[in-house]
Design a protein around this motif. Sequence first.
Motif, mmCIF file in Angstrom:
data_model
loop_
_atom_site.group_PDB
_atom_site.id
_atom_site.type_symbol
_atom_site.label_atom_id
_atom_site.label_comp_id
_atom_site.label_asym_id
_atom_site.label_seq_id
_atom_site.Cartn_x
_atom_site.Cartn_y
_atom_site.Cartn_z
ATOM 1 N N GLU A 6 0.821 -1.202 0.000
ATOM 2 C CA GLU A 6 0.000 0.000 0.000
ATOM 3 C C GLU A 6 0.859 1.257 0.000
ATOM 4 O OE1 GLU A 6 -2.136 -2.756 3.106
ATOM 5 O OE2 GLU A 6 -0.076 -2.141 2.635
ATOM 6 N N SER A 7 0.257 2.332 -0.484
ATOM 7 C CA SER A 7 0.869 3.655 -0.408
ATOM 8 C C SER A 7 -0.239 4.696 -0.481
ATOM 9 C CB SER A 7 1.880 3.863 -1.533
ATOM 10 O OG SER A 7 1.257 3.767 -2.797
ATOM 11 N N GLY A 8 0.105 5.938 -0.169
ATOM 12 C CA GLY A 8 -0.857 7.025 -0.306
ATOM 13 C C GLY A 8 -1.492 7.489 0.976
ATOM 14 N N GLY A 9 -1.216 6.802 2.074
ATOM 15 C CA GLY A 9 -1.770 7.254 3.340
ATOM 16 C C GLY A 9 -1.113 8.534 3.804
ATOM 17 N N GLY A 10 -1.679 9.133 4.840
ATOM 18 C CA GLY A 10 -1.115 10.354 5.384
ATOM 19 C C GLY A 10 -2.158 11.141 6.137
ATOM 20 N N SER A 11 -1.908 12.418 6.267
ATOM 21 C CA SER A 11 -2.815 13.297 6.994
ATOM 22 C C SER A 11 -3.604 14.159 6.027
ATOM 23 C CB SER A 11 -2.023 14.190 7.953
ATOM 24 O OG SER A 11 -1.348 13.413 8.923
ATOM 25 N N VAL A 12 -4.854 14.356 6.341
ATOM 26 C CA VAL A 12 -5.729 15.180 5.510
ATOM 27 C C VAL A 12 -6.717 15.878 6.424
ATOM 28 C CG1 VAL A 12 -7.343 13.285 5.103
ATOM 29 C CG2 VAL A 12 -7.227 15.172 3.484
ATOM 30 N N GLN A 13 -7.149 17.063 6.037
ATOM 31 C CA GLN A 13 -8.150 17.776 6.818
ATOM 32 C C GLN A 13 -9.548 17.298 6.451
ATOM 33 O OE1 GLN A 13 -7.287 21.971 6.218
ATOM 34 N NE2 GLN A 13 -6.157 22.011 8.147
ATOM 35 N N ALA A 14 -10.461 17.486 7.375
ATOM 36 C CA ALA A 14 -11.844 17.093 7.139
ATOM 37 C C ALA A 14 -12.361 17.743 5.856
ATOM 38 C CB ALA A 14 -12.707 17.494 8.331
ATOM 39 N N VAL A 15 -13.221 17.018 5.169
ATOM 40 C CA VAL A 15 -13.836 17.316 3.864
ATOM 41 C C VAL A 15 -12.833 17.188 2.720
ATOM 42 C CG1 VAL A 15 -15.557 18.832 4.907
ATOM 43 C CG2 VAL A 15 -13.577 19.836 3.779
ATOM 44 N N GLY A 16 -11.556 16.878 3.047
ATOM 45 C CA GLY A 16 -10.567 16.682 2.010
ATOM 46 C C GLY A 16 -10.661 15.299 1.388
ATOM 47 N N PRO A 87 -13.204 13.110 10.556
ATOM 48 C CA PRO A 87 -12.278 12.619 11.585
ATOM 49 C C PRO A 87 -12.512 11.151 11.935
ATOM 50 C CG PRO A 87 -12.977 14.836 12.128
ATOM 51 C CD PRO A 87 -13.790 14.412 10.924
ATOM 52 N N GLY A 88 -13.747 10.689 11.824
ATOM 53 C CA GLY A 88 -14.046 9.288 12.097
ATOM 54 C C GLY A 88 -13.456 8.323 11.084
ATOM 55 N N ASP A 89 -12.934 8.858 9.979
ATOM 56 C CA ASP A 89 -12.283 8.012 8.974
ATOM 57 C C ASP A 89 -10.825 7.741 9.320
ATOM 58 O OD1 ASP A 89 -14.102 9.826 6.462
ATOM 59 O OD2 ASP A 89 -14.553 7.846 7.298
ATOM 60 N N THR A 90 -10.351 8.261 10.412
ATOM 61 C CA THR A 90 -8.980 7.998 10.846
ATOM 62 C C THR A 90 -8.826 6.530 11.210
ATOM 63 O OG1 THR A 90 -8.619 10.245 11.656
ATOM 64 C CG2 THR A 90 -7.246 8.503 12.600
ATOM 65 N N ASP A 91 -8.028 5.822 10.440
ATOM 66 C CA ASP A 91 -7.861 4.380 10.622
ATOM 67 C C ASP A 91 -6.580 3.942 9.940
ATOM 68 O OD1 ASP A 91 -11.372 3.732 10.211
ATOM 69 O OD2 ASP A 91 -10.175 3.476 12.039
ATOM 70 N N MET A 92 -6.190 2.705 10.223
ATOM 71 C CA MET A 92 -5.181 2.036 9.423
ATOM 72 C C MET A 92 -5.929 1.324 8.296
ATOM 73 S SD MET A 92 -1.889 1.425 9.205
ATOM 74 C CE MET A 92 -1.066 1.355 10.799
ATOM 75 N N TYR A 93 -5.472 1.529 7.074
ATOM 76 C CA TYR A 93 -6.125 0.919 5.923
ATOM 77 C C TYR A 93 -5.231 -0.203 5.378
ATOM 78 C CZ TYR A 93 -9.695 4.497 5.844
ATOM 79 O OH TYR A 93 -10.766 5.297 6.178
ATOM 80 N N TYR A 94 -5.864 -1.340 5.128
ATOM 81 C CA TYR A 94 -5.151 -2.525 4.656
ATOM 82 C C TYR A 94 -5.669 -2.948 3.289
ATOM 83 C CZ TYR A 94 -3.529 -3.061 9.470
ATOM 84 O OH TYR A 94 -2.954 -2.868 10.696
ATOM 85 N N CYS A 95 -4.757 -3.190 2.386
ATOM 86 C CA CYS A 95 -5.101 -3.801 1.103
ATOM 87 C C CYS A 95 -5.147 -5.311 1.295
ATOM 88 C CB CYS A 95 -4.047 -3.425 0.068
ATOM 89 S SG CYS A 95 -4.337 -4.122 -1.569
ATOM 90 N N THR A 96 -6.082 -5.950 0.623
ATOM 91 C CA THR A 96 -6.237 -7.386 0.807
ATOM 92 C C THR A 96 -6.583 -8.057 -0.513
ATOM 93 O OG1 THR A 96 -7.416 -9.069 2.108
ATOM 94 C CG2 THR A 96 -8.695 -7.178 1.370
ATOM 95 N N GLY A 97 -6.344 -9.347 -0.611
ATOM 96 C CA GLY A 97 -6.661 -10.093 -1.814
ATOM 97 C C GLY A 97 -7.031 -11.529 -1.495
ATOM 98 N N GLY A 98 -7.794 -12.139 -2.374
ATOM 99 C CA GLY A 98 -8.175 -13.530 -2.167
ATOM 100 C C GLY A 98 -9.309 -13.923 -3.076
ATOM 101 N N TYR A 99 -9.977 -15.016 -2.714
ATOM 102 C CA TYR A 99 -11.071 -15.554 -3.514
ATOM 103 C C TYR A 99 -12.318 -15.801 -2.646
ATOM 104 C CZ TYR A 99 -7.321 -16.332 -6.883
ATOM 105 O OH TYR A 99 -6.267 -16.163 -7.750
ATOM 106 N N PRO A 100 -12.831 -14.741 -2.015
ATOM 107 C CA PRO A 100 -14.033 -14.944 -1.215
ATOM 108 C C PRO A 100 -15.222 -15.256 -2.116
ATOM 109 C CG PRO A 100 -13.617 -12.616 -1.454
ATOM 110 C CD PRO A 100 -12.436 -13.325 -2.057
#
Length: 126
Positions: A6-16, A87-100
């Motif tokens: 993954e890439s592209g995470g960081g800090s952003v202001q609300a409504v951004g 602000p509630g979107d503040t999280d760790m984001y994980y990319c995932t893959g598989g065959y669900p």
Amino acid sequence: QVHLVESGGGSVQAVGSLRLSCAVYGYTSSSFCMGWFRQAPGKEREGVALNNSYGSTINADSVKGRVYISQDNNKNTLYLQRNSMKPGDTDMYYCTGGYPPYSRWAKVTPADMHYWGQGTQVTVSS
């Protein structure tokens, strides 16, 4: 073996807005499903969106209308566009893959997926 970065995470202001990327390394078939989960400290990992060659779904009700998932097969990269962030979107984001199974997509859980990236932190300030 499949590796996700993954890439592209960081800090952003609300409504951004923010766009996360996930590069895929290794062989995958056309039915290979990729997606994004997010996780807040002390909470379970939650499915955000899934995508493969046949369709996509947005899992988290809290982000519907504010998220868009796409995939560039030429670049072997998955994207997650996040808009109108809160602000509630503040999280760790994980990319995932598989065959669900497709029947599981609407209620996908981490146990349904096979491969995981290392995660990228997204912080939204008010």
